[in-house]
Design a protein around this motif. Structure first.
Motif, mmCIF file in Angstrom:
data_model
loop_
_atom_site.group_PDB
_atom_site.id
_atom_site.type_symbol
_atom_site.label_atom_id
_atom_site.label_comp_id
_atom_site.label_asym_id
_atom_site.label_seq_id
_atom_site.Cartn_x
_atom_site.Cartn_y
_atom_site.Cartn_z
ATOM 1 N N ALA A 75 0.725 -1.319 -0.091
ATOM 2 C CA ALA A 75 0.011 -0.079 -0.117
ATOM 3 C C ALA A 75 0.857 1.228 0.060
ATOM 4 O O ALA A 75 0.491 2.283 -0.799
ATOM 5 N N ILE A 76 2.028 1.202 0.957
ATOM 6 C CA ILE A 76 2.717 2.426 0.757
ATOM 7 C C ILE A 76 3.545 2.569 -0.613
ATOM 8 O O ILE A 76 3.758 3.816 -0.992
ATOM 9 N N ARG A 77 3.734 1.675 -1.249
ATOM 10 C CA ARG A 77 4.386 1.885 -2.819
ATOM 11 C C ARG A 77 3.466 2.815 -3.595
ATOM 12 O O ARG A 77 3.731 3.480 -4.358
ATOM 13 N N PHE A 78 2.062 2.584 -3.389
ATOM 14 C CA PHE A 78 1.117 3.463 -4.117
ATOM 15 C C PHE A 78 1.038 4.653 -3.260
ATOM 16 O O PHE A 78 0.929 5.486 -4.088
ATOM 17 N N LEU A 79 0.748 4.775 -1.985
ATOM 18 C CA LEU A 79 0.464 6.005 -1.398
ATOM 19 C C LEU A 79 1.640 7.102 -1.114
ATOM 20 O O LEU A 79 1.477 7.979 -1.582
ATOM 21 N N ALA A 80 2.925 6.516 -0.950
ATOM 22 C CA ALA A 80 4.188 7.377 -0.789
ATOM 23 C C ALA A 80 4.943 7.268 -1.987
ATOM 24 O O ALA A 80 6.142 7.279 -2.045
ATOM 25 N N ASP A 81 4.324 7.641 -3.157
ATOM 26 C CA ASP A 81 5.044 7.734 -4.324
ATOM 27 C C ASP A 81 5.965 8.918 -4.796
ATOM 28 O O ASP A 81 6.251 9.211 -5.958
ATOM 29 N N LEU A 87 2.313 14.834 0.323
ATOM 30 C CA LEU A 87 1.149 13.914 0.378
ATOM 31 C C LEU A 87 -0.251 15.119 0.617
ATOM 32 O O LEU A 87 0.057 16.027 1.309
ATOM 33 N N SER A 88 -1.209 14.538 0.017
ATOM 34 C CA SER A 88 -2.630 15.423 0.283
ATOM 35 C C SER A 88 -2.997 15.085 1.847
ATOM 36 O O SER A 88 -2.413 14.113 2.414
ATOM 37 N N PRO A 89 -3.858 16.076 2.494
ATOM 38 C CA PRO A 89 -4.032 15.707 3.835
ATOM 39 C C PRO A 89 -4.612 14.497 3.851
ATOM 40 O O PRO A 89 -4.727 13.757 4.935
ATOM 41 N N GLU A 90 -5.389 14.056 2.803
ATOM 42 C CA GLU A 90 -6.145 12.620 3.213
ATOM 43 C C GLU A 90 -4.904 11.517 3.256
ATOM 44 O O GLU A 90 -5.154 10.600 3.978
ATOM 45 N N GLU A 91 -3.975 11.659 2.291
ATOM 46 C CA GLU A 91 -3.071 10.645 2.051
ATOM 47 C C GLU A 91 -2.231 10.694 3.499
ATOM 48 O O GLU A 91 -1.820 9.542 4.073
ATOM 49 N N ASP A 92 -2.022 11.734 3.835
ATOM 50 C CA ASP A 92 -1.234 11.923 5.039
ATOM 51 C C ASP A 92 -1.900 11.373 6.278
ATOM 52 O O ASP A 92 -1.113 10.549 7.155
ATOM 53 N N PHE A 93 -3.129 11.462 6.243
ATOM 54 C CA PHE A 93 -4.029 10.746 7.536
ATOM 55 C C PHE A 93 -3.865 9.257 7.376
ATOM 56 O O PHE A 93 -3.847 8.746 8.411
ATOM 57 N N LEU A 95 -1.910 7.488 6.079
ATOM 58 C CA LEU A 95 -0.393 7.040 6.478
ATOM 59 C C LEU A 95 -0.126 7.070 7.833
ATOM 60 O O LEU A 95 0.268 6.103 8.667
ATOM 61 N N GLY A 96 -0.513 8.187 8.500
ATOM 62 C CA GLY A 96 -0.390 8.278 10.129
ATOM 63 C C GLY A 96 -1.335 7.007 10.719
ATOM 64 O O GLY A 96 -0.866 6.603 11.774
ATOM 65 N N CYS A 104 -6.694 10.628 17.385
ATOM 66 C CA CYS A 104 -7.161 11.898 17.586
ATOM 67 C C CYS A 104 -6.246 12.864 17.072
ATOM 68 O O CYS A 104 -6.692 13.761 16.553
ATOM 69 N N ALA A 105 -5.022 12.664 17.230
ATOM 70 C CA ALA A 105 -3.942 13.598 16.948
ATOM 71 C C ALA A 105 -3.919 13.731 15.277
ATOM 72 O O ALA A 105 -3.786 14.779 14.505
ATOM 73 N N GLN A 106 -4.065 12.515 14.802
ATOM 74 C CA GLN A 106 -4.323 12.552 13.126
ATOM 75 C C GLN A 106 -5.527 13.172 12.723
ATOM 76 O O GLN A 106 -5.393 13.947 11.635
ATOM 77 N N CYS A 107 -6.541 13.141 13.476
ATOM 78 C CA CYS A 107 -7.629 13.914 13.055
ATOM 79 C C CYS A 107 -7.650 15.593 12.904
ATOM 80 O O CYS A 107 -7.905 16.155 12.340
ATOM 81 N N GLU A 108 -6.777 15.844 14.280
ATOM 82 C CA GLU A 108 -6.415 17.375 14.283
ATOM 83 C C GLU A 108 -5.649 17.736 13.297
ATOM 84 O O GLU A 108 -5.515 18.954 12.584
ATOM 85 N N ARG A 109 -4.409 17.014 12.903
ATOM 86 C CA ARG A 109 -3.453 17.104 12.018
ATOM 87 C C ARG A 109 -4.125 17.389 10.459
ATOM 88 O O ARG A 109 -3.842 18.353 9.954
ATOM 89 N N TYR A 110 -5.202 16.353 10.372
ATOM 90 C CA TYR A 110 -5.961 16.151 8.982
ATOM 91 C C TYR A 110 -6.528 17.682 8.777
ATOM 92 O O TYR A 110 -6.647 18.574 8.017
ATOM 93 N N CYS A 111 -7.488 18.024 10.102
ATOM 94 C CA CYS A 111 -8.210 19.187 9.853
ATOM 95 C C CYS A 111 -7.369 20.610 9.620
ATOM 96 O O CYS A 111 -7.746 21.626 8.893
#
Length: 118
Positions: A75-81, A87-93, A95-96, A104-111
């Motif tokens: 999955a990382i091979r597709f996501l972190a190319d 990375l988009s906010p969604e991709e970053d979320f 990955l985290g 919860c920290a990932q949700c805050e980071r995403y927002c």
């Protein structure tokens, strides 16, 4: 290179601890950023332990080393190319979450990232 197997730099001790945690089932996937000079040591260790991995350039002097369960690395091979800062906010979320970071920290980071991108 490393001169003695008994004397390891702190960076490699952290890496070996991540490998230990992965082998014990504490983690399913790890992202470890390390100096390029340790790449050969790290990848040789992962190969000898039959652990799937992906190396990605992080800077002129460092690499991002992803390792863990085969399905995660696929999955990382597709996501972190591309560099992780692109990375988009969604991709970053995603990955985290895959790395097991506090959701919860990932949700805050995403927002925050989503708001900044609007």
């Amino acid at each position: 290179m490393i001169s003695s197997p008994d004397i390891l730099p702190a960076d490699l001790k952290v890496f070996l601890n991540h490998v230990y945690e992965y082998k014990k089932g504490v983690r399913r996937m790890v992202l470890y950023t390390v100096n390029r000079k340790y790449e050969a040591f790290a990848t040789a260790r992962l190969k000898s332990q039959h652990i799937d991995f992906l190396v990605q350039p992080a800077s002129d002097t460092s690499i991002n080393l992803f390792f863990g369960r085969p399905e995660c690395i696929r999955a990382i091979r597709f996501l972190a190319d591309r560099p992780l800062n692109l990375l988009s906010p969604e991709e970053d979320f995603i990955l985290g979450a895959m790395l097991g970071y506090d959701i919860c920290a990932q949700c805050e980071r995403y927002c925050k990232r989503k708001k900044a991108s609007c």
